[in-house]
Write an enzyme that holds these catalytic residues in place. Structure first.
Site, PDB file in Angstrom:
ATOM      1  N   THR A  61       0.858  -1.175   0.000  1.00 14.07           N
ATOM      2  CA  THR A  61       0.000   0.000   0.000  1.00 14.07           C
ATOM      3  C   THR A  61       0.900   1.232   0.000  1.00 14.07           C
ATOM      4  O   THR A  61       2.121   1.122  -0.177  1.00 14.07           O
ATOM      5  CB  THR A  61      -1.028  -0.075   1.169  1.00 14.07           C
ATOM      6  OG1 THR A  61      -1.918   1.029   1.047  1.00 14.07           O
ATOM      7  CG2 THR A  61      -0.372  -0.080   2.536  1.00 14.07           C
ATOM      8  N   LYS A  65       3.364   1.238  -3.889  1.00 18.01           N
ATOM      9  CA  LYS A  65       2.702   0.583  -5.034  1.00 18.01           C
ATOM     10  C   LYS A  65       3.428   0.797  -6.364  1.00 18.01           C
ATOM     11  O   LYS A  65       3.395  -0.075  -7.225  1.00 18.01           O
ATOM     12  CB  LYS A  65       1.247   1.055  -5.152  1.00 18.01           C
ATOM     13  CG  LYS A  65       0.329   0.441  -4.117  1.00 18.01           C
ATOM     14  CD  LYS A  65      -1.112   0.829  -4.363  1.00 18.01           C
ATOM     15  CE  LYS A  65      -2.031   0.155  -3.371  1.00 18.01           C
ATOM     16  NZ  LYS A  65      -3.441   0.422  -3.615  1.00 18.01           N
ATOM     17  N   ASN A  86      -0.320  -3.957  -6.178  1.00 21.70           N
ATOM     18  CA  ASN A  86      -0.699  -4.092  -4.765  1.00 21.70           C
ATOM     19  C   ASN A  86      -0.521  -5.514  -4.258  1.00 21.70           C
ATOM     20  O   ASN A  86      -0.679  -5.761  -3.058  1.00 21.70           O
ATOM     21  CB  ASN A  86      -2.154  -3.626  -4.535  1.00 21.70           C
ATOM     22  CG  ASN A  86      -3.156  -4.666  -4.975  1.00 21.70           C
ATOM     23  OD1 ASN A  86      -3.003  -5.272  -6.026  1.00 21.70           O
ATOM     24  ND2 ASN A  86      -4.168  -4.893  -4.172  1.00 21.70           N
ATOM     25  N   ASP A 100      -6.635  -4.321  -6.933  1.00 19.95           N
ATOM     26  CA  ASP A 100      -7.569  -3.242  -6.566  1.00 19.95           C
ATOM     27  C   ASP A 100      -8.671  -3.136  -7.622  1.00 19.95           C
ATOM     28  O   ASP A 100      -9.837  -2.889  -7.301  1.00 19.95           O
ATOM     29  CB  ASP A 100      -6.838  -1.891  -6.481  1.00 19.95           C
ATOM     30  CG  ASP A 100      -5.969  -1.786  -5.235  1.00 19.95           C
ATOM     31  OD1 ASP A 100      -6.329  -2.395  -4.208  1.00 19.95           O
ATOM     32  OD2 ASP A 100      -4.934  -1.099  -5.290  1.00 19.95           O
ATOM     33  N   ALA A 127      -6.065   5.519  -5.842  1.00 22.27           N
ATOM     34  CA  ALA A 127      -7.323   4.811  -6.146  1.00 22.27           C
ATOM     35  C   ALA A 127      -7.965   5.399  -7.401  1.00 22.27           C
ATOM     36  O   ALA A 127      -8.497   4.663  -8.243  1.00 22.27           O
ATOM     37  CB  ALA A 127      -8.272   4.901  -4.958  1.00 22.27           C
TER      38      ALA A 127
HETATM   39  P1  NAP Z   1      -4.266   9.485  -2.368  1.00 21.01           P
HETATM   40  O1  NAP Z   1      -3.380   8.785  -3.337  1.00 21.01           O
HETATM   41  O2  NAP Z   1      -3.686  10.261  -1.248  1.00 21.01           O
HETATM   42  O3  NAP Z   1      -5.231  10.483  -3.231  1.00 21.01           O
HETATM   43  C1  NAP Z   1      -6.205  11.269  -2.604  1.00 21.01           C
HETATM   44  C2  NAP Z   1      -6.862  12.202  -3.630  1.00 21.01           C
HETATM   45  O4  NAP Z   1      -7.927  12.875  -2.967  1.00 21.01           O
HETATM   46  C3  NAP Z   1      -5.940  13.266  -4.187  1.00 21.01           C
HETATM   47  O5  NAP Z   1      -6.307  13.516  -5.527  1.00 21.01           O
HETATM   48  C4  NAP Z   1      -6.272  14.486  -3.309  1.00 21.01           C
HETATM   49  O6  NAP Z   1      -6.127  15.706  -3.992  1.00 21.01           O
HETATM   50  C5  NAP Z   1      -7.742  14.279  -3.055  1.00 21.01           C
HETATM   51  N1  NAP Z   1      -8.211  14.879  -1.808  1.00 21.01           N
HETATM   52  C6  NAP Z   1      -7.672  14.744  -0.572  1.00 21.01           C
HETATM   53  N2  NAP Z   1      -8.425  15.360   0.355  1.00 21.01           N
HETATM   54  C7  NAP Z   1      -9.481  15.904  -0.324  1.00 21.01           C
HETATM   55  C8  NAP Z   1     -10.590  16.680   0.077  1.00 21.01           C
HETATM   56  N3  NAP Z   1     -10.796  16.996   1.365  1.00 21.01           N
HETATM   57  N4  NAP Z   1     -11.480  17.070  -0.865  1.00 21.01           N
HETATM   58  C9  NAP Z   1     -11.283  16.751  -2.165  1.00 21.01           C
HETATM   59  N5  NAP Z   1     -10.235  16.030  -2.605  1.00 21.01           N
HETATM   60  C10 NAP Z   1      -9.344  15.603  -1.688  1.00 21.01           C
HETATM   61  O7  NAP Z   1      -5.271   8.458  -1.680  1.00 21.01           O
HETATM   62  P2  NAP Z   1      -5.849   7.053  -2.264  1.00 21.01           P
HETATM   63  O8  NAP Z   1      -4.968   5.953  -1.864  1.00 21.01           O
HETATM   64  O9  NAP Z   1      -6.157   7.240  -3.701  1.00 21.01           O
HETATM   65  O10 NAP Z   1      -7.190   6.892  -1.400  1.00 21.01           O
HETATM   66  C11 NAP Z   1      -8.300   7.740  -1.603  1.00 21.01           C
HETATM   67  C12 NAP Z   1      -9.498   7.196  -0.827  1.00 21.01           C
HETATM   68  O11 NAP Z   1      -9.860   5.918  -1.349  1.00 21.01           O
HETATM   69  C13 NAP Z   1      -9.223   6.992   0.672  1.00 21.01           C
HETATM   70  O12 NAP Z   1     -10.383   7.337   1.395  1.00 21.01           O
HETATM   71  C14 NAP Z   1      -8.963   5.511   0.797  1.00 21.01           C
HETATM   72  O13 NAP Z   1      -9.337   5.000   2.065  1.00 21.01           O
HETATM   73  C15 NAP Z   1      -9.897   4.968  -0.288  1.00 21.01           C
HETATM   74  N6  NAP Z   1      -9.436   3.676  -0.812  1.00 21.01           N
HETATM   75  C16 NAP Z   1     -10.263   2.611  -0.666  1.00 21.01           C
HETATM   76  C17 NAP Z   1      -9.899   1.387  -1.154  1.00 21.01           C
HETATM   77  C18 NAP Z   1     -10.829   0.219  -1.000  1.00 21.01           C
HETATM   78  O14 NAP Z   1     -10.413  -0.921  -1.264  1.00 21.01           O
HETATM   79  N7  NAP Z   1     -12.054   0.436  -0.612  1.00 21.01           N
HETATM   80  C19 NAP Z   1      -8.654   1.233  -1.793  1.00 21.01           C
HETATM   81  C20 NAP Z   1      -7.828   2.360  -1.941  1.00 21.01           C
HETATM   82  C21 NAP Z   1      -8.231   3.585  -1.429  1.00 21.01           C
HETATM   83  P3  NAP Z   1      -4.911  16.734  -3.764  1.00 21.01           P
HETATM   84  O15 NAP Z   1      -3.854  16.289  -4.736  1.00 21.01           O
HETATM   85  O16 NAP Z   1      -5.537  18.038  -4.093  1.00 21.01           O
HETATM   86  O17 NAP Z   1      -4.502  16.610  -2.318  1.00 21.01           O
END
Ligand code: NAP
Length: 280
Positions: A61, A65, A86, A100, A127
């Site tokens: 994670t 990745k 992953n 994923d 994601a």
């Molecule tokens: P990440 O790589 O850190 O990306 C987060 C994205 O969200 C970035 O584009 C960021 O934009 C944006 N962002 C952050 N805070 C925000 C806000 N308050 N309002 C609007 N946009 C915002 O994270 P990730 O790994 O992709 O994960 C994202 C979400 O998906 C998390 O909640 C995670 O728990 C969930 N997820 C779930 C699974 C599953 O299996 N269910 C798997 C992976 C991830 P900036 O560049 O502007 O900061």
């Protein structure tokens, strides 16, 4: 028979649900296995490689990745397409996979949400990267929405997709310039995740213009975004089925087994209870 050994690598790992979910899934097929978490800072990944080779497999994670790619011997097609791995199967060589996407597609299917039509994707991180490629592969018309500070990252993502899938219909915009109706909203941001359950990535008026909403967040089970969408009569899907199905897909790769919905559904429920027990 000696237990097979697996691990999840990340930094930080905090309270990861992976050991809980994998233990429940190993039990489904009676696999004797130990699954541990290894908090590994970014610079330590290559040093850890000899130790990782002695495992049967491992998950990765944030932030590993993409960093794992040059350390692998081979990769499957989806992992190569996204440039993100992953799941790794160990053996004579290290093979990288991305499960994923399996979790995401399976979660949509179980929620009866088609990945089609006009798709609004919130976020441009890890994601979102996978979801954007899957939306484009499915032939959807994709809008990637981001905060002003995130627009360069969203443009990079759009460009990466156009390079690999030149036919993709894709545009980028900020949340406050979103217009029109959408068949599906995908949330790939942490907006609304514990401990900020009142946040949403988009305004309520945008949610009301979406026929279906899938939120990758699994804590809480029903985010403000999903509550708003449900009250508006939209089809809804949440993140825990995605998380559990990606783990099931990893075990299918590691052990050559296969999981049915009837076997995975109870694990999704148990994972929801465990998450509530730990966080609420
Ligand atoms: P990440 O790589 O850190 O990306 C987060 C994205 O969200 C970035 O584009 C960021 O934009 C944006 N962002 C952050 N805070 C925000 C806000 N308050 N309002 C609007 N946009 C915002 O994270 P990730 O790994 O992709 O994960 C994202 C979400 O998906 C998390 O909640 C995670 O728990 C969930 N997820 C779930 C699974 C599953 O299996 N269910 C798997 C992976 C991830 P900036 O560049 O502007 O900061």
């Amino acid at each position: 028979m000696e237990a097979r050994r697996y691990a999840v690598l990340g930094y930080p790992l905090g309270h990861t649900m992976s050991p809980f979910i994998h233990e429940k899934l190993f039990a489904v097929h009676g696999v004797s296995a130990v699954y541990e978490k290894r908090e590994l800072p970014p610079q330590a990944l290559s040093e850890e490689l000899p130790a990782l080779r002695s495992l049967s497999g491992f998950n990765l994670t944030i932030p590993h990745k993409s960093a794992i790619l040059p350390l692998l011997d081979q990769m499957d097609g989806k992992a190569a397409l996204y440039g993100a791995v992953n799941t790794v199967k160990c053996g004579e060589c290290l093979t990288g996979y991305n499960t994923d996407c399996v979790g995401f597609l399976r979660a949509l299917e179980e929620a009866s949400i088609p990945l089609a039509g006009k798709i609004l994707l919130c976020g441009a991180g890890g994601a979102a990267h996978m979801m954007a490629f899957e939306a484009a592969l499915a032939g959807g018309t994709l809008t990637i929405a981001a905060r002003p500070s995130g627009i360069p990252r969203a443009e990079q993502l759009a460009q990466a997709i156009r390079q690999k899938l030149p036919e993709a219909a894709i545009c980028v915009c900020t949340y406050d310039s979103l217009e029109g109706d959408f068949d599906l909203l995908l949330n790939a941001t942490p907006a609304g995740m514990y401990p900020h359950p009142d946040a949403m990535p988009v305004e309520e008026k945008t949610v009301r213009r979406c026929k279906a909403v899938f939120d990758a967040i699994y804590n809480p089970r029903e985010t403000m975004l999903l509550r708003t969408a449900r009250q508006n009569g939209a089809q809804c899907g949440y993140g825990m089925p995605m998380l559990v199905w990606q783990a099931a897909a990893a075990q299918e790769i590691w052990n050559g087994c296969s999981f049915t919905a009837a076997q995975v559904s109870p694990v999704i429920e148990q994972a929801n209870w465990e998450m509530e027990r730990v966080f609420q």
